[in-house]
Design a protein around this motif. Structure first.
Motif, PDB file in Angstrom:
ATOM      1  N   ARG A   3     -26.986  51.403  -4.242  1.00 52.79           N
ATOM      2  CA  ARG A   3     -25.578  51.036  -4.262  1.00 52.79           C
ATOM      3  C   ARG A   3     -25.431  49.549  -3.961  1.00 52.79           C
ATOM      4  O   ARG A   3     -26.026  49.033  -3.019  1.00 52.79           O
ATOM      5  N   ASP A   4     -24.659  48.885  -4.786  1.00 54.47           N
ATOM      6  CA  ASP A   4     -24.389  47.471  -4.567  1.00 54.47           C
ATOM      7  C   ASP A   4     -23.041  47.161  -5.204  1.00 54.47           C
ATOM      8  O   ASP A   4     -22.755  47.622  -6.314  1.00 54.47           O
ATOM      9  N   ASP A   5     -22.218  46.400  -4.515  1.00 52.84           N
ATOM     10  CA  ASP A   5     -20.875  46.130  -5.011  1.00 52.84           C
ATOM     11  C   ASP A   5     -20.855  45.160  -6.182  1.00 52.84           C
ATOM     12  O   ASP A   5     -19.879  45.122  -6.937  1.00 52.84           O
ATOM     13  N   TRP A   6     -21.926  44.386  -6.346  1.00 54.03           N
ATOM     14  CA  TRP A   6     -21.956  43.403  -7.440  1.00 54.03           C
ATOM     15  C   TRP A   6     -22.859  43.857  -8.593  1.00 54.03           C
ATOM     16  O   TRP A   6     -22.475  43.822  -9.753  1.00 54.03           O
ATOM     17  N   THR A   8     -25.121  46.432 -10.943  1.00 48.40           N
ATOM     18  CA  THR A   8     -25.262  47.804 -11.412  1.00 48.40           C
ATOM     19  C   THR A   8     -26.739  48.032 -11.722  1.00 48.40           C
ATOM     20  O   THR A   8     -27.327  47.300 -12.526  1.00 48.40           O
ATOM     21  N   GLY A  49     -24.657  37.380  -6.576  1.00 49.03           N
ATOM     22  CA  GLY A  49     -25.062  38.404  -5.622  1.00 49.03           C
ATOM     23  C   GLY A  49     -26.492  38.192  -5.170  1.00 49.03           C
ATOM     24  O   GLY A  49     -27.217  37.367  -5.724  1.00 49.03           O
ATOM     25  N   ILE A 116     -14.557  41.552 -11.130  1.00 52.35           N
ATOM     26  CA  ILE A 116     -14.635  42.381  -9.926  1.00 52.35           C
ATOM     27  C   ILE A 116     -14.784  41.452  -8.724  1.00 52.35           C
ATOM     28  O   ILE A 116     -15.145  40.277  -8.885  1.00 52.35           O
ATOM     29  N   THR A 118     -16.230  39.333  -5.846  1.00 45.86           N
ATOM     30  CA  THR A 118     -17.564  38.786  -5.615  1.00 45.86           C
ATOM     31  C   THR A 118     -18.031  39.143  -4.207  1.00 45.86           C
ATOM     32  O   THR A 118     -17.224  39.478  -3.337  1.00 45.86           O
ATOM     33  N   PRO A 119     -19.334  39.083  -3.956  1.00 48.04           N
ATOM     34  CA  PRO A 119     -19.855  39.471  -2.644  1.00 48.04           C
ATOM     35  C   PRO A 119     -19.326  38.579  -1.531  1.00 48.04           C
ATOM     36  O   PRO A 119     -19.034  37.397  -1.747  1.00 48.04           O
TER      37      PRO A 119
END
Length: 260
Positions: A3-6, A8, A49, A116, A118-119
């Motif tokens: 899992r990573d917000d930036w 895939t 990221g 989206i 950014t980190p």
């Protein structure tokens, strides 16, 4: 599951992963190839990221970086790894930057059209392209043995002078960087590009035997190898119509296009 917000992360097979940045207009893919003795990361993305956080979750092996070419969207996180390689023709670029391309121009391109969040900690105003000294340089015919997996380097200039294509001879995967992908044109209209070299490089990769899947660095993840047949036809047409020169525009061929 990673899992990573930036990023895939998409699993291609049991030891191959695409690490993609779909929240940016470039839709860049980097690729982690895990072998028995070590892992190879093909490119490190935009530098928005922390790609090292992702690779550390995917493998405990040491990770070395192979660079398809020294454009900012492919070298953004090189500084997170101890060992990276670039083609010898782009050594000056990675150390000193691309002449005629300012940091400010690159910053604007790399930090626009982000869809989206950014980190945390990423500051678009402070973005600068990576510069550093590689542990070694690449050349035509270089071979990387991961223990149970063999990679071969092809020098495929055109989009940039030191662009390389990487063939995973064990799996049959062909990692084409910015030489071949779909949806948006492959670019060879900048002063640092060369249309004739690009077409020769396309012709070259179309003749590589044993390709099971083609992985460009942008857009669709994984292309059917039949695209290489389209490349062969495209090369013939471009030559017959005398289109291989700056200013002739965008030329479309089934699954892909080129712009001179």
């Amino acid at each position: 599951m990673i899992r990573d917000d930036w990023f895939t992360v998409q699993q291609i097979d049991s030891d191959t992963y695409a690490i993609s940045e779909y929240g940016h207009w470039e839709k860049v893919h980097s690729f982690l190839l895990i072998g028995q003795d070590k892992a190879i990361l093909i490119d490190t993305g935009l530098g928005i990221g922390n790609i090292r956080d992702v690779t550390d979750q995917l493998t405990e092996l040491r990770v070395e970086v192979l660079t398809t070419h020294v454009h900012a969207d492919h070298i953004g996180s090189h500084g997170q790894f101890d060992k990276f390689y670039v083609h010898e023709d782009e050594l000056d670029w990675i150390v000193n930057g691309i002449k005629g391309r300012t940091d400010e121009q690159i910053r604007k391109d790399m930090t626009r059209d982000i869809t989206i969040p950014t980190p945390p900690g990423f500051d678009p105003d402070a973005y600068r392209p990576f510069r550093g000294v590689p542990v070694g340089t690449l050349k035509e015919g270089d071979f990387f043995d991961l223990g149970n997996r063999q990679l071969r380097i092809y020098h495929t200039p055109g989009h940039s002078p030191g662009h390389v294509t990487i063939h995973d001879e064990t799996k049959g995967y062909l990692f084409t960087g910015d030489l071949l992908y779909d949806k948006t044109p492959v670019y060879a209209f900048y002063p640092t590009t060369n249309p004739e070299d690009l077409v020769r490089s396309l012709e070259r990769i179309a003749g590589i035997a044993g390709v099971s899947r083609v992985f460009g660095s942008h857009n669709t993840l994984g292309l059917d190898p039949q695209i290489l047949g389209e490349v062969q036809s495209a090369v013939r047409e471009l030559r017959e119509r005398d289109l291989i020169k700056f200013g002739t525009g965008t030329h479309r061929f089934g699954s892909f296009s080129v712009q001179f």
